[in-house]
Design an enzyme around this catalytic site. Structure first.
Site, PDB file in Angstrom:
ATOM      1  N   LYS A  24       0.947  -1.343  -0.107  1.00 16.21           N
ATOM      2  CA  LYS A  24       0.050  -0.181  -0.071  1.00 16.21           C
ATOM      3  C   LYS A  24       1.029   1.292  -0.040  1.00 16.21           C
ATOM      4  O   LYS A  24       0.473   2.056  -0.542  1.00 16.21           O
ATOM      5  CB  LYS A  24      -0.872  -0.135   1.320  1.00 16.21           C
ATOM      6  N   ASP A  83     -10.999   3.025   1.698  1.00 20.95           N
ATOM      7  CA  ASP A  83     -11.277   2.368   2.899  1.00 20.95           C
ATOM      8  C   ASP A  83     -12.185   3.377   3.851  1.00 20.95           C
ATOM      9  O   ASP A  83     -13.288   3.024   4.353  1.00 20.95           O
ATOM     10  CB  ASP A  83     -10.210   2.202   3.819  1.00 20.95           C
TER      11      ASP A  83
HETATM   12  N1  LIG Z   1     -13.645  -4.153   7.640  1.00 18.22           N
HETATM   13  C1  LIG Z   1     -12.627  -3.797   6.649  1.00 18.22           C
HETATM   14  O1  LIG Z   1     -12.903  -3.639   5.705  1.00 18.22           O
HETATM   15  C2  LIG Z   1     -11.290  -3.673   7.339  1.00 18.22           C
HETATM   16  C3  LIG Z   1     -10.239  -3.305   6.502  1.00 18.22           C
HETATM   17  C4  LIG Z   1      -9.182  -3.054   7.127  1.00 18.22           C
HETATM   18  C5  LIG Z   1      -8.842  -3.440   8.408  1.00 18.22           C
HETATM   19  N2  LIG Z   1      -9.632  -4.315   9.063  1.00 18.22           N
HETATM   20  C6  LIG Z   1      -9.666  -4.752  10.474  1.00 18.22           C
HETATM   21  O2  LIG Z   1      -9.163  -3.509  11.203  1.00 18.22           O
HETATM   22  C7  LIG Z   1      -8.209  -3.990  12.120  1.00 18.22           C
HETATM   23  C8  LIG Z   1      -6.922  -3.204  12.089  1.00 18.22           C
HETATM   24  O3  LIG Z   1      -6.238  -3.274  10.799  1.00 18.22           O
HETATM   25  P1  LIG Z   1      -5.166  -2.379  10.305  1.00 18.22           P
HETATM   26  O4  LIG Z   1      -5.052  -2.909   8.698  1.00 18.22           O
HETATM   27  O5  LIG Z   1      -5.392  -1.072  10.736  1.00 18.22           O
HETATM   28  O6  LIG Z   1      -3.744  -3.041  11.091  1.00 18.22           O
HETATM   29  P2  LIG Z   1      -2.658  -2.336  11.547  1.00 18.22           P
HETATM   30  O7  LIG Z   1      -2.136  -1.212  10.327  1.00 18.22           O
HETATM   31  O8  LIG Z   1      -1.480  -3.521  11.768  1.00 18.22           O
HETATM   32  O9  LIG Z   1      -2.971  -1.345  12.798  1.00 18.22           O
HETATM   33  C9  LIG Z   1      -3.437  -2.149  13.878  1.00 18.22           C
HETATM   34  C10 LIG Z   1      -3.641  -1.292  15.100  1.00 18.22           C
HETATM   35  O10 LIG Z   1      -4.196  -2.066  16.249  1.00 18.22           O
HETATM   36  C11 LIG Z   1      -3.193  -1.750  17.226  1.00 18.22           C
HETATM   37  N3  LIG Z   1      -2.943  -2.949  17.942  1.00 18.22           N
HETATM   38  C12 LIG Z   1      -2.665  -4.014  17.564  1.00 18.22           C
HETATM   39  N4  LIG Z   1      -2.330  -5.005  18.507  1.00 18.22           N
HETATM   40  C13 LIG Z   1      -3.193  -4.482  19.499  1.00 18.22           C
HETATM   41  C14 LIG Z   1      -3.103  -4.976  21.011  1.00 18.22           C
HETATM   42  N5  LIG Z   1      -2.980  -6.047  21.361  1.00 18.22           N
HETATM   43  N6  LIG Z   1      -3.950  -4.138  21.904  1.00 18.22           N
HETATM   44  C15 LIG Z   1      -4.127  -2.710  21.434  1.00 18.22           C
HETATM   45  N7  LIG Z   1      -3.853  -2.434  20.312  1.00 18.22           N
HETATM   46  C16 LIG Z   1      -3.381  -3.178  19.251  1.00 18.22           C
HETATM   47  C17 LIG Z   1      -1.989  -1.209  16.565  1.00 18.22           C
HETATM   48  O11 LIG Z   1      -1.462  -0.339  17.585  1.00 18.22           O
HETATM   49  P3  LIG Z   1       0.233   0.105  17.730  1.00 18.22           P
HETATM   50  O12 LIG Z   1       0.129   1.336  16.657  1.00 18.22           O
HETATM   51  O13 LIG Z   1       0.550   0.508  18.861  1.00 18.22           O
HETATM   52  O14 LIG Z   1       1.020  -0.996  16.867  1.00 18.22           O
HETATM   53  C18 LIG Z   1      -2.559  -0.217  15.476  1.00 18.22           C
HETATM   54  O15 LIG Z   1      -2.993   0.840  15.838  1.00 18.22           O
HETATM   55  C19 LIG Z   1      -7.854  -5.606  11.857  1.00 18.22           C
HETATM   56  O16 LIG Z   1      -8.746  -6.190  12.751  1.00 18.22           O
HETATM   57  C20 LIG Z   1      -8.379  -5.665  10.405  1.00 18.22           C
HETATM   58  O17 LIG Z   1      -9.112  -6.863  10.399  1.00 18.22           O
HETATM   59  C21 LIG Z   1     -10.964  -4.233   8.499  1.00 18.22           C
END
Ligand SMILES: NC(=O)c1ccc[n+]([C@@H]2O[C@H](COP(=O)([O-])OP(=O)(O)OC[C@H]3O[C@@H](n4cnc5c(N)ncnc54)[C@H](OP(=O)(O)O)[C@@H]3O)[C@@H](O)[C@H]2O)c1
Length: 291
Positions: free
Chosen positions: A73, A109
């Site tokens: 990305k 998104d």
């Molecule tokens: N529905 C949809 O279309 C869609 C699209 C994209 C993503 N999602 C979902 O959204 C979620 C996040 O995805 P992403 O792409 O944003 O991932 P990402 O870029 O890896 O970001 C993850 C986020 O969650 C936090 N995090 C991770 N583990 C954690 C924990 N154990 N406790 C507290 N905070 C935690 C991280 O905090 P830090 O900054 O501290 O690392 C970061 O802010 C996932 O569950 C994904 O499946 C859904």
């Protein structure tokens, strides 16, 4: 049949790695079929570091559209000819569309998230107080979209404070940073919309919620971006209190719908896309599908 009558379908693709379980072919091919477009969507597993080559191939093979997933990305954002304002702010592209001979990077998104709020809960963020836990790729897109949609307040809570600050910069004056160490149930009760954009709630988090749920109440809308499992512990807790609650499936479908419209210029057949992808999620419920 003479050579002159042979016509190839327009081609669109998703690049990523791994990308084998991508739902993009299911959702986009359903949309092409439903609208009668002679288009075909395929999957290209492109290793990290080769995003620029994939964009060159998009030009060479005259691809009509490209979806982009991990790990490309940011690399695609840096290699396209132009960026939409959202993709520029997020420095992340999940969709590439053609504009003449230029490749334009978009991030669908946030628009998909806001469209799903409207379609699935009749919720308009304008003037509302919104809380987002998580400031990764999805959280940033949601935070920016809520601010652009006119949210009065965007509360941001993230485990890593520097990332919370970077995400707050996307929301301008509406942004408020909440302390993740002292996540306060009462404070979360002060928002109209509460969003989980962390992976906390996925199966390996064993029943955890991303923040305390005791302050949630029935005047709120709770959205968990996770859709696998279909109902996370957060959504379960919210529904047990009679709170309207959505999972991330609507965002998944609507962000693909926005991409479809950018590529084809015609309204996305969201119902047909929803039907196609729902059957796939049920069948593959033990996997972690992604677009
Ligand atoms: N529905 C949809 O279309 C869609 C699209 C994209 C993503 N999602 C979902 O959204 C979620 C996040 O995805 P992403 O792409 O944003 O991932 P990402 O870029 O890896 O970001 C993850 C986020 O969650 C936090 N995090 C991770 N583990 C954690 C924990 N154990 N406790 C507290 N905070 C935690 C991280 O905090 P830090 O900054 O501290 O690392 C970061 O802010 C996932 O569950 C994904 O499946 C859904």
């Amino acid at each position: 049949m003479s050579q002159d009558t042979i016509k190839s379908p327009a081609l669109a693709a998703v690049i990523g790695s791994p990308v084998r379980h991508s739902l993009s072919p299911t959702i986009h091919n359903a949309a092409f079929r439903h609208t009668g477009l002679d288009w075909l969507f395929v999957v290209w597993d492109v290793p990290s570091g080769l995003a620029e080559d994939a964009l060159q191939a998009m030009k060479t093979f005259n691809l009509a559209g490209l979806s982009v997933t991990m790990p490309h990305k940011t690399a695609v954002a840096e290699a396209v000819d132009q960026l939409s304002p959202e993709a520029g702010k997020l420095n992340a592209v999940n969709c590439v569309a053609r504009q003449g001979d230029q490749l334009v990077g978009h991030n669908t998104d946030g628009a998909g998230f806001v469209a799903s709020l409207k379609a699935d809960a009749d919720f308009n963020p304008e003037g509302k107080s919104c809380f987002v836990a998580g400031a990764g790729g999805a959280g940033r897109a949601v935070i920016l979209a809520l601010a652009q949609a006119g949210a009065a307040r965007v509360g941001i809570m993230n485990r890593t404070p520097a990332k919370a600050q970077a995400a707050a910069d996307l929301a301008g004056e509406a942004a408020e940073i909440a302390d993740a160490e002292a996540a306060d149930a009462d404070a979360i009760g002060n928002f109209d919309l509460v969003v989980n954009a962390t992976p906390v709630g996925m199966p390996h988090f064993a029943g955890q919620t991303p923040f305390p749920t005791t302050g949630l109440h029935a005047k709120q809308l709770v959205v968990d971006l996770i859709y696998q499992p279909w109902e996370t512990p957060l959504l379960k807790a919210a529904r047990a209190k009679g709170i309207a609650a959505l999972n991330g499936f609507g965002m998944l479908v609507h962000q693909a719908g926005v991409a479809f419209e950018l590529w084809t210029g015609i309204p996305a057949p969201v119902e047909a896309m929803t039907a196609a992808v729902s059957s796939k999620i049920t069948v593959n419920s033990d996997q972690q599908p992604h677009l």
